[in-house]
Design a protein around this motif. Structure first.
Motif, PDB file in Angstrom:
ATOM      1  N   LEU A   1      -7.659  -0.865   3.354  1.00 49.16           N
ATOM      2  CA  LEU A   1      -6.705  -0.552   2.296  1.00 49.16           C
ATOM      3  C   LEU A   1      -7.330  -0.838   0.927  1.00 49.16           C
ATOM      4  CD1 LEU A   1      -3.551  -2.279   3.839  1.00 49.16           C
ATOM      5  CD2 LEU A   1      -4.122   0.160   3.940  1.00 49.16           C
ATOM      6  N   LYS A   2      -6.805  -0.213  -0.090  1.00 44.68           N
ATOM      7  CA  LYS A   2      -7.329  -0.413  -1.445  1.00 44.68           C
ATOM      8  C   LYS A   2      -6.487  -1.458  -2.173  1.00 44.68           C
ATOM      9  CE  LYS A   2      -9.221   4.265  -1.793  1.00 44.68           C
ATOM     10  NZ  LYS A   2      -9.218   5.547  -2.545  1.00 44.68           N
ATOM     11  N   LEU A   3      -6.438  -2.639  -1.618  1.00 47.04           N
ATOM     12  CA  LEU A   3      -5.693  -3.745  -2.211  1.00 47.04           C
ATOM     13  C   LEU A   3      -6.654  -4.888  -2.509  1.00 47.04           C
ATOM     14  CD1 LEU A   3      -2.548  -3.809   0.114  1.00 47.04           C
ATOM     15  CD2 LEU A   3      -2.658  -2.927  -2.221  1.00 47.04           C
TER      16      LEU A   3
ATOM     17  N   GLY B   1      -6.550  -6.142   5.730  1.00 48.47           N
ATOM     18  CA  GLY B   1      -6.437  -5.162   4.665  1.00 48.47           C
ATOM     19  C   GLY B   1      -7.750  -4.482   4.340  1.00 48.47           C
TER      20      GLY B   1
ATOM     21  N   SER C   1       0.823  -1.213   0.000  1.00 44.54           N
ATOM     22  CA  SER C   1       0.000   0.000   0.000  1.00 44.54           C
ATOM     23  C   SER C   1       0.857   1.262   0.000  1.00 44.54           C
ATOM     24  CB  SER C   1      -0.930   0.013   1.216  1.00 44.54           C
ATOM     25  OG  SER C   1      -0.180   0.048   2.427  1.00 44.54           O
TER      26      SER C   1
ATOM     27  N   LEU D   1      -0.451   1.541  -7.200  1.00 38.99           N
ATOM     28  CA  LEU D   1      -1.780   1.022  -6.898  1.00 38.99           C
ATOM     29  C   LEU D   1      -2.618   0.755  -8.143  1.00 38.99           C
ATOM     30  CD1 LEU D   1      -2.673   3.184  -3.760  1.00 38.99           C
ATOM     31  CD2 LEU D   1      -1.696   0.887  -3.859  1.00 38.99           C
TER      32      LEU D   1
ATOM     33  N   ASP E   1      -3.806  -7.510  -6.495  1.00 41.24           N
ATOM     34  CA  ASP E   1      -2.470  -7.203  -5.967  1.00 41.24           C
ATOM     35  C   ASP E   1      -1.805  -8.440  -5.383  1.00 41.24           C
ATOM     36  OD1 ASP E   1      -2.337  -4.070  -6.013  1.00 41.24           O
ATOM     37  OD2 ASP E   1      -4.318  -4.556  -5.198  1.00 41.24           O
TER      38      ASP E   1
END
Length: 435
Positions: free
Chosen positions: A102-104, A99, A64, A69, A127
């Motif tokens: 988070l943008k994962l 996560g 992250s 990203l 990811d």
């Protein structure tokens, strides 16, 4: 030490706090700073130490933070290799849990299910991929995944993957990865083969070992009941009923043995299910969920399948048959006595297994308490019989299977190939290609 002392970002600390944890386990306290420093890591951690969060938390942070990203089709940035689909699923659950702020994106990849839906997810872009070796190579062969962009590689339970005969698959996968990457290797023990693998994979790694090699959980009370091979099932039923055991994990050597024992227990009025590699993914997940929720009181499992079991405060483990490899005994009893909880490990040992018992005690460096239940005294006239190696076991280790004289089980036919809390054991949870 607290999680807040480890250098983790606020979003990850928030996810950890959401689970009710503030203090890392020893493996987490040692591994997380090493991974955050972008060093390679070789870690020895026994079952129940919380190792999964030890690599998941810093991996999430590094991915992250990198600023890269943009999701690329078929091209993940991190790869976690796991020996079984159960472990892959549970590592993925840990990735999602920690996560969630988070943008994962992440996905598990394993066999036993259709490959199409997995391909569509990979095409959309993720990811992190958590994969079993065989199914990952299936995707590689179908050009459904590009491993050239991997920044972080994790080999989880590397010793088990080698034991299962995955070494050729692993070496093939490693050859497809970029030379410049961060590599993390987690193993219960550091065998010569593991060290050889690490030498070719890791670059000046930090080394972390949080438990004495082959050390069983100190909170586990161990005992052995001597009994004739033909009377093991009756003794197990007696122990379950008289002690009112409500949640028992029972180990057998073979898939057929697990099925036969579960059926016998059910006929005796004990709620039981079998768990092994020949079960479908849906059957295995249902069996685990029923066992966790106490809808099933006894789960009869092979060593391979049991690597997918992560249950807080599991009270009882029974070795219905001793494993041929002493280290597997340690893995088995490590399912109980976790996170400070007490547990009991009971072994039913017939005359055929006396040498196996001595080997286990040699590894433990102590004798296990011996018991005989009145009415189940061994017959001194019975002679030891060889424990035959099963055909088509598909494992790198020598396995054993009872023959007709061993409790009435017939040798199995060759099979066709086909942890959520960071401070309470992490994820642990063995081979056909589609395991």
């Amino acid at each position: 030490m607290k999680f807040t002392d480890l250098g983790l970002d606020a979003a990850i600390l928030r996810a950890v706090a959401d689970q009710g944890y503030d203090t890392p386990t020893p493996i987490q306290a040692q591994a997380i700073p090493v991974v955050l420093a972008r060093r390679d890591l070789m870690a020895a951690a026994q079952t129940g130490t919380g190792k999964t969060a030890g690599f998941v938390l810093p991996m999430l942070q590094l991915l992250s933070q990198d600023g890269n990203l943009s999701i690329k089709r078929f091209k993940p940035r991190a790869l976690v290799l796991a020996p079984t689909r159960e472990l892959a699923i549970q590592v993925q659950e840990s990735v999602k849990t920690y996560g969630k702020h988070l943008k994962l994106r992440s996905t598990p990849i394993f066999g036993g299910v259709g490959i199409g839906p997995q391909t569509r997810i990979l095409k959309a872009g993720v990811d992190i991929v958590v994969a079993t070796p065989g199914r990952l190579l299936d995707h590689v062969n179908q050009r459904g995944i590009d491993l050239s962009g991997i920044e972080i590689l994790v080999l989880d339970e590397a010793d088990r993957m080698l034991d299962m005969g995955f070494i050729r698959d692993i070496r093939k996968i490693l050859s497809l990865l970029p030379k410049k990457k961060q590599s993390l290797l987690f193993s219960a023990t550091f065998s010569d083969e593991i060290r050889g693998l690490a030498t070719g994979l890791l670059d000046n790694p930090a080394s972390v070992e949080v438990a004495r090699r082959n050390a069983p959980a100190e909170a586990v009370a161990q005992c052995v009941y001597h009994v004739d091979r033909e009377r093991k099932r009756d003794l197990l039923i007696r122990l379950i009923e008289e002690n009112q055991w409500h949640q028992v994990l029972v180990f057998t050597r073979t898939k057929h043995g697990a099925d036969a024992l579960a059926e016998r227990l059910a006929k005796a009025g004990i709620s039981a299910a079998a768990l092994h590699g020949n079960k479908s993914q849906g059957q295995r997940q249902r069996a685990l969920e029923d066992f966790k929720r106490l809808k099933t009181n006894v789960l009869v499992a092979t060593d391979i399948a049991a690597r997918g079991i992560d249950i807080d405060e599991l009270p009882h483990v029974v070795n219905y048959e001793l494993p041929n490899v002493p280290e597997d005994y340690v893995h088995r009893i490590g399912r109980t006595g976790r996170a400070g909880s007490s547990g009991e490990a009971t072994s039913l040992v017939c005359i055929d297994e006396h040498k196996l018992l001595r080997d286990i005690e040699r590894v433990l460096k102590r004798e296990i308490e011996k018991r005989v239940l009145p009415g189940f005294e061994p017959d001194p006239r019975i002679k030891a019989e060889p424990i035959m190696k099963p055909r088509g076991s598909g494992s790198g280790r020598t396995a054993a299977t009872p023959g007709k004289a061993h409790g009435g089980f017939r040798p199995p036919q060759p099979a066709k190939s086909s942890r959520k809390a960071p401070a309470r054991g992490g994820l642990h949870h063995s081979g056909s290609r589609h395991q």
